[in-house]
Design an enzyme around this catalytic site. Structure first.
Site, PDB file in Angstrom:
ATOM      1  N   HIS A 170       0.842  -1.201   0.000  1.00  0.00           N
ATOM      2  CA  HIS A 170       0.000   0.000   0.000  1.00  0.00           C
ATOM      3  C   HIS A 170       0.875   1.248   0.000  1.00  0.00           C
ATOM      4  CE1 HIS A 170       0.548  -1.528   4.119  1.00  0.00           C
ATOM      5  NE2 HIS A 170       0.542  -0.270   4.533  1.00  0.00           N
ATOM      6  N   GLN A 171       0.489   2.182  -0.850  1.00  0.00           N
ATOM      7  CA  GLN A 171       1.192   3.450  -1.006  1.00  0.00           C
ATOM      8  C   GLN A 171       0.460   4.526  -0.218  1.00  0.00           C
ATOM      9  OE1 GLN A 171       3.817   4.632  -3.063  1.00  0.00           O
ATOM     10  NE2 GLN A 171       3.339   6.750  -3.462  1.00  0.00           N
TER      11      GLN A 171
END
Length: 220
Positions: A170-171
């Site tokens: 996840h960014q």
């Protein structure tokens, strides 16, 4: 045991008279004292308390998967449910955008692939391109809705690097404003958030651009 406050005053050493005066004379029967509610509080110390009880579930690890399997992954479960309940802001073909449930700042978004992969190098070319494009769209949308002065962007790759759920990539997209980091997070390890997550989610979903990925529906 007496308790000494920060300013040096002693509280909690109440005598049998119900006050901080001298004790009852010898042989005199103690009077029944009914305390005022404020009598149980410490003396005024000129500090305001900001209570954040919802943070306790994060500290206790509630909702955190017991293993790295796809079956237990909340990031795999979220897009299968209701967008409002899951705080989903936008959906693409291969990736989606969701609010962080325990945000550093209001508007803290995460861009994730639907596919359960843990490492950035595990993304295929199409996923890599859409992750980047949706990160840009998240920045544009947040600027339109909240006018931040800047952003922190990043991926915590692996538990040792600080990833809370390392099994699903996840960014982070964290908006920043001048003065948003003050004594609260530095000294008190507390963050003050001025808006409910449900309101933030609705505001960002409404502002999401119509090209490419689509804004998440209010009901799925």
């Amino acid at each position: 045991m007496d308790v000494t406050a920060d300013d040096g005053e002693v509280w909690g050493a109440e005598t049998s008279t119900g006050s901080f005066g001298a004790p009852s004379p010898a042989g005199q029967e103690d009077a029944v004292v009914i305390e005022e509610p404020g009598a149980f509080a410490p003396p005024e110390d000129h500090y305001q308390r900001l209570w954040n009880p919802h943070r306790l579930v994060y500290i206790g690890g509630e909702g955190k998967p017991s293993d790295g399997s796809e079956r237990r992954c909340p990031f795999c479960r979220i897009p299968r449910g209701d967008d409002e309940q899951g705080l989903v802001v936008a959906r693409g073909e291969l990736c989606y955008v969701v609010l962080n449930l325990y945000p550093y700042n209001s508007g803290h978004l995460m861009v994730l692939p639907y596919r359960h992969v843990s490492d950035y190098t595990d993304l295929d070319e199409a996923e890599t391109l859409e992750l980047a494009a949706m990160t840009q769209a998240a920045m544009r949308t947040t600027r339109a809705a909240y006018a931040p002065a800047g952003f922190n962007l990043g991926i915590n790759q692996g538990e040792v690097a600080g990833a809370g759920i390392a099994a699903h990539l996840h960014q982070h997209v964290v908006p920043r404003w001048p003065g948003d980091s003050n004594f609260l997070p530095v000294v008190a390890q507390t963050k003050s958030l001025p808006e409910l997550l449900s309101d933030t989610r609705r505001r960002l979903a409404d502002a999401w651009p119509g090209t490419g990925a689509t804004a998440a529906s209010r009901h799925t």
